[in-house]
Design an enzyme around this catalytic site. Sequence first.
Site, PDB file in Angstrom:
ATOM      1  N   ALA A  13      12.377  -3.712 -13.114  1.00 11.22           N
ATOM      2  CA  ALA A  13      13.513  -3.942 -12.211  1.00 11.22           C
ATOM      3  C   ALA A  13      13.102  -3.950 -10.744  1.00 11.22           C
ATOM      4  O   ALA A  13      13.939  -4.107  -9.859  1.00 11.22           O
ATOM      5  CB  ALA A  13      14.579  -2.871 -12.441  1.00 11.22           C
ATOM      6  N   GLN A  15      10.686  -5.239  -7.313  1.00  9.70           N
ATOM      7  CA  GLN A  15      10.590  -6.572  -6.685  1.00  9.70           C
ATOM      8  C   GLN A  15       9.461  -7.423  -7.273  1.00  9.70           C
ATOM      9  O   GLN A  15       9.625  -8.628  -7.434  1.00  9.70           O
ATOM     10  CB  GLN A  15      10.562  -6.536  -5.166  1.00  9.70           C
ATOM     11  CG  GLN A  15       9.699  -5.539  -4.476  1.00  9.70           C
ATOM     12  CD  GLN A  15       9.238  -6.069  -3.104  1.00  9.70           C
ATOM     13  OE1 GLN A  15       9.738  -7.063  -2.608  1.00  9.70           O
ATOM     14  NE2 GLN A  15       8.258  -5.392  -2.510  1.00  9.70           N
ATOM     15  N   ILE A  16       8.351  -6.831  -7.633  1.00  8.57           N
ATOM     16  CA  ILE A  16       7.310  -7.641  -8.293  1.00  8.57           C
ATOM     17  C   ILE A  16       7.821  -8.091  -9.665  1.00  8.57           C
ATOM     18  O   ILE A  16       7.644  -9.242 -10.064  1.00  8.57           O
ATOM     19  CB  ILE A  16       5.978  -6.874  -8.417  1.00  8.57           C
ATOM     20  CG1 ILE A  16       5.392  -6.623  -7.020  1.00  8.57           C
ATOM     21  CG2 ILE A  16       4.967  -7.658  -9.274  1.00  8.57           C
ATOM     22  CD1 ILE A  16       4.128  -5.785  -7.005  1.00  8.57           C
ATOM     23  N   GLY A  17       8.463  -7.171 -10.371  1.00  2.00           N
ATOM     24  CA  GLY A  17       9.031  -7.509 -11.680  1.00  2.00           C
ATOM     25  C   GLY A  17       9.919  -8.742 -11.603  1.00  2.00           C
ATOM     26  O   GLY A  17       9.823  -9.649 -12.439  1.00  2.00           O
ATOM     27  N   ARG A  92       3.834   5.825  -2.046  1.00  2.28           N
ATOM     28  CA  ARG A  92       3.589   6.906  -1.090  1.00  2.28           C
ATOM     29  C   ARG A  92       4.799   7.000  -0.161  1.00  2.28           C
ATOM     30  O   ARG A  92       5.229   6.007   0.411  1.00  2.28           O
ATOM     31  CB  ARG A  92       2.328   6.609  -0.267  1.00  2.28           C
ATOM     32  CG  ARG A  92       1.887   7.792   0.582  1.00  2.28           C
ATOM     33  CD  ARG A  92       0.785   7.371   1.521  1.00  2.28           C
ATOM     34  NE  ARG A  92      -0.486   7.153   0.827  1.00  2.28           N
ATOM     35  CZ  ARG A  92      -1.487   8.029   0.822  1.00  2.28           C
ATOM     36  NH1 ARG A  92      -1.381   9.175   1.453  1.00  2.28           N
ATOM     37  NH2 ARG A  92      -2.607   7.743   0.199  1.00  2.28           N
ATOM     38  N   ARG A  98      -2.618  12.483  -0.210  1.00  2.00           N
ATOM     39  CA  ARG A  98      -3.212  11.685  -1.284  1.00  2.00           C
ATOM     40  C   ARG A  98      -3.141  12.417  -2.628  1.00  2.00           C
ATOM     41  O   ARG A  98      -2.842  11.808  -3.658  1.00  2.00           O
ATOM     42  CB  ARG A  98      -4.664  11.329  -0.963  1.00  2.00           C
ATOM     43  CG  ARG A  98      -5.279  10.466  -2.062  1.00  2.00           C
ATOM     44  CD  ARG A  98      -6.598   9.887  -1.685  1.00  2.00           C
ATOM     45  NE  ARG A  98      -7.631  10.924  -1.614  1.00  2.00           N
ATOM     46  CZ  ARG A  98      -8.923  10.659  -1.430  1.00  2.00           C
ATOM     47  NH1 ARG A  98      -9.319   9.418  -1.260  1.00  2.00           N
ATOM     48  NH2 ARG A  98      -9.800  11.625  -1.391  1.00  2.00           N
ATOM     49  N   ASN A 105       1.441   9.795  -9.648  1.00  2.35           N
ATOM     50  CA  ASN A 105       1.095   8.630 -10.471  1.00  2.35           C
ATOM     51  C   ASN A 105       0.437   9.033 -11.786  1.00  2.35           C
ATOM     52  O   ASN A 105       0.594   8.342 -12.794  1.00  2.35           O
ATOM     53  CB  ASN A 105       0.250   7.651  -9.664  1.00  2.35           C
ATOM     54  CG  ASN A 105       1.134   6.792  -8.787  1.00  2.35           C
ATOM     55  OD1 ASN A 105       1.886   5.984  -9.296  1.00  2.35           O
ATOM     56  ND2 ASN A 105       1.098   7.035  -7.492  1.00  2.35           N
ATOM     57  N   GLN A 112       1.567   6.688 -20.172  1.00  2.00           N
ATOM     58  CA  GLN A 112       1.501   5.267 -20.535  1.00  2.00           C
ATOM     59  C   GLN A 112       0.177   4.952 -21.242  1.00  2.00           C
ATOM     60  O   GLN A 112       0.152   4.184 -22.206  1.00  2.00           O
ATOM     61  CB  GLN A 112       1.720   4.383 -19.301  1.00  2.00           C
ATOM     62  CG  GLN A 112       3.178   4.504 -18.813  1.00  2.00           C
ATOM     63  CD  GLN A 112       3.542   3.571 -17.669  1.00  2.00           C
ATOM     64  OE1 GLN A 112       2.702   2.801 -17.193  1.00  2.00           O
ATOM     65  NE2 GLN A 112       4.779   3.647 -17.223  1.00  2.00           N
ATOM     66  N   ASP A 159      -6.018  -9.860  -3.357  1.00  2.00           N
ATOM     67  CA  ASP A 159      -6.984  -9.800  -2.256  1.00  2.00           C
ATOM     68  C   ASP A 159      -7.894 -11.036  -2.294  1.00  2.00           C
ATOM     69  O   ASP A 159      -8.203 -11.633  -1.263  1.00  2.00           O
ATOM     70  CB  ASP A 159      -7.814  -8.521  -2.377  1.00  2.00           C
ATOM     71  CG  ASP A 159      -6.923  -7.304  -2.548  1.00  2.00           C
ATOM     72  OD1 ASP A 159      -6.161  -7.006  -1.623  1.00  2.00           O
ATOM     73  OD2 ASP A 159      -6.953  -6.679  -3.629  1.00  2.00           O
ATOM     74  N   HIS A 187      -8.910  -1.589  -4.392  1.00  2.00           N
ATOM     75  CA  HIS A 187      -7.778  -2.323  -3.833  1.00  2.00           C
ATOM     76  C   HIS A 187      -7.138  -1.439  -2.770  1.00  2.00           C
ATOM     77  O   HIS A 187      -6.171  -0.732  -3.007  1.00  2.00           O
ATOM     78  CB  HIS A 187      -6.760  -2.686  -4.912  1.00  2.00           C
ATOM     79  CG  HIS A 187      -5.480  -3.196  -4.319  1.00  2.00           C
ATOM     80  ND1 HIS A 187      -5.403  -4.402  -3.665  1.00  2.00           N
ATOM     81  CD2 HIS A 187      -4.247  -2.639  -4.217  1.00  2.00           C
ATOM     82  CE1 HIS A 187      -4.173  -4.563  -3.213  1.00  2.00           C
ATOM     83  NE2 HIS A 187      -3.451  -3.512  -3.528  1.00  2.00           N
TER      84      HIS A 187
HETATM   85  P1  NAI Z   1       9.386  -1.567  -6.460  1.00  2.00           P
HETATM   86  O1  NAI Z   1       9.612  -0.208  -5.904  1.00  2.00           O
HETATM   87  O2  NAI Z   1      10.253  -2.693  -6.041  1.00  2.00           O
HETATM   88  O3  NAI Z   1       9.464  -1.483  -8.049  1.00  2.00           O
HETATM   89  C1  NAI Z   1       8.819  -0.509  -8.786  1.00  2.00           C
HETATM   90  C2  NAI Z   1       9.628  -0.286 -10.038  1.00  2.00           C
HETATM   91  O4  NAI Z   1       8.916   0.606 -10.869  1.00  2.00           O
HETATM   92  C3  NAI Z   1      10.997   0.356  -9.776  1.00  2.00           C
HETATM   93  O5  NAI Z   1      12.010  -0.445 -10.367  1.00  2.00           O
HETATM   94  C4  NAI Z   1      10.871   1.712 -10.465  1.00  2.00           C
HETATM   95  O6  NAI Z   1      12.103   2.145 -11.028  1.00  2.00           O
HETATM   96  C5  NAI Z   1       9.832   1.436 -11.520  1.00  2.00           C
HETATM   97  N1  NAI Z   1       9.165   2.620 -12.051  1.00  2.00           N
HETATM   98  C6  NAI Z   1       8.813   3.758 -11.408  1.00  2.00           C
HETATM   99  N2  NAI Z   1       8.269   4.627 -12.257  1.00  2.00           N
HETATM  100  C7  NAI Z   1       8.249   4.048 -13.465  1.00  2.00           C
HETATM  101  C8  NAI Z   1       7.821   4.462 -14.755  1.00  2.00           C
HETATM  102  N3  NAI Z   1       7.307   5.660 -14.948  1.00  2.00           N
HETATM  103  N4  NAI Z   1       7.956   3.591 -15.775  1.00  2.00           N
HETATM  104  C9  NAI Z   1       8.491   2.381 -15.582  1.00  2.00           C
HETATM  105  N5  NAI Z   1       8.942   1.939 -14.391  1.00  2.00           N
HETATM  106  C10 NAI Z   1       8.810   2.763 -13.353  1.00  2.00           C
HETATM  107  O7  NAI Z   1       7.848  -1.883  -6.198  1.00  2.00           O
HETATM  108  P2  NAI Z   1       7.106  -3.300  -6.230  1.00  2.00           P
HETATM  109  O8  NAI Z   1       7.199  -3.933  -4.906  1.00  2.00           O
HETATM  110  O9  NAI Z   1       7.565  -4.047  -7.418  1.00  2.00           O
HETATM  111  O10 NAI Z   1       5.584  -2.821  -6.392  1.00  2.00           O
HETATM  112  C11 NAI Z   1       5.154  -2.165  -7.565  1.00  2.00           C
HETATM  113  C12 NAI Z   1       3.772  -1.581  -7.356  1.00  2.00           C
HETATM  114  O11 NAI Z   1       2.822  -2.600  -7.139  1.00  2.00           O
HETATM  115  C13 NAI Z   1       3.652  -0.648  -6.148  1.00  2.00           C
HETATM  116  O12 NAI Z   1       2.876   0.464  -6.538  1.00  2.00           O
HETATM  117  C14 NAI Z   1       2.892  -1.475  -5.146  1.00  2.00           C
HETATM  118  O13 NAI Z   1       2.164  -0.664  -4.246  1.00  2.00           O
HETATM  119  C15 NAI Z   1       1.966  -2.236  -6.064  1.00  2.00           C
HETATM  120  N6  NAI Z   1       1.366  -3.442  -5.497  1.00  2.00           N
HETATM  121  C16 NAI Z   1       0.061  -3.728  -5.857  1.00  2.00           C
HETATM  122  C17 NAI Z   1      -0.577  -4.842  -5.401  1.00  2.00           C
HETATM  123  C18 NAI Z   1      -1.996  -5.128  -5.797  1.00  2.00           C
HETATM  124  O14 NAI Z   1      -2.544  -6.087  -5.248  1.00  2.00           O
HETATM  125  N7  NAI Z   1      -2.641  -4.398  -6.689  1.00  2.00           N
HETATM  126  C19 NAI Z   1       0.118  -5.771  -4.498  1.00  2.00           C
HETATM  127  C20 NAI Z   1       1.481  -5.425  -4.208  1.00  2.00           C
HETATM  128  C21 NAI Z   1       2.072  -4.286  -4.701  1.00  2.00           C
END
Ligand code: NAI
Length: 327
Positions: A13, A15-17, A92, A98, A105, A112, A159, A187
């Site tokens: 749910a 934003q990436i989802g 964070r 940290r 996490n 998981q 990246d 990353h």
């Molecule tokens: P977001 O906050 O919009 O969505 C995260 C979702 O994860 C929320 O809906 C939340 O309810 C859910 N969530 C939290 N704990 C959970 C659990 N235990 N089980 C299932 N769902 C859970 O965040 P967004 O923007 O979608 O980003 C997600 C992650 O991706 C963040 O950690 C962000 O830092 C990371 N990210 C990584 C990138 C990469 O290049 N590796 C690039 C951009 C973001």
Amino acid sequence: TQAPVNVTVTGAAGQIGYALLFRIASGQLLGADTPVKLRLLEIPQAVKAAEGTAMELDDCAFPLLKGIDITDDAKKAFDGTNVALLVGARPRTKGMERGDLLAANGGIFKPQGEAINAGAADDVRVLVVGNPANTNALIAQAHAPDVPAERFTAMTRLDHNRALSQLSAKLGVAVTDIKKLTIWGNHSATQYPDLFNAEVGGKVAAEQVEQEWLKDTFIPTVAKRGAAIIEARGASSAASAANAAIDHVYDWVNGTPEGDWTSAAVVSDGSYGVPEGLISSFPVVSRNGRYEIVQGLEIGEFSRERIDASVQELIEERDAVKQLGLI
Ligand code: NAI
């Protein structure tokens, strides 16, 4: 006809989802011939929002989408899963150390990993997107002893794509003219985008740019792009992150093009002096459904220093989660 592939998305749910699910369902993750079943894992408070997204997925009438299950139970979400995209993570927040971030996490990625170990399909492939992605992947992998370690990866493809885009703009060439670019390490802001092994038009990329630009503009621009997006957009990268996740899995399953490689954080076998077992970004090719670290590249002093610094950060994160009893 082919049996559907089960794809689990955590944080469905978020934003990436929202940027990711429609592309998976349209066939871009695995290929236009592969039917998929989606499993959406969310925390209880966000299940309703995930149900809303599922309604929109239904409304797309995607021919390849063969079902959607939504749950807040990791065991159910990963049962029989073939591809697991671990996007949901604890961000964070202000004043968070940290250690607190890693502990929070750990509370997500340990169970998981256990659920993947208990129920995932034999061919499961795991991509961790949620940050700190490399170390979250390490935690999940540590709790899935029955799954080959190489099946756990973390995402540095965003990246990689950012680096391609910056270099193509600088040189006025197509992104497809750039080959063999590598993101090394974590990353995080310490990541190292390597142009010394990269080629443009068959010639070393690093020799086609000024050294000042490489050092003072290119490397920091790529490494800090995430912060620049937040500054401009008021929210973190989402569609580009989803796109990178699609690229990572598509190449893993379908292979990387001949004569090129990509970047992914995979379990180190000790290559390039990266301690065995760390999940660190490397140049990788995918052959026969496996990511393999490209061997035999020359690493000059400039690159060595930067790779070592990023790997040192990964070692510290690993030691911190070890101390917390998370691995
Ligand atoms: P977001 O906050 O919009 O969505 C995260 C979702 O994860 C929320 O809906 C939340 O309810 C859910 N969530 C939290 N704990 C959970 C659990 N235990 N089980 C299932 N769902 C859970 O965040 P967004 O923007 O979608 O980003 C997600 C992650 O991706 C963040 O950690 C962000 O830092 C990371 N990210 C990584 C990138 C990469 O290049 N590796 C690039 C951009 C973001």
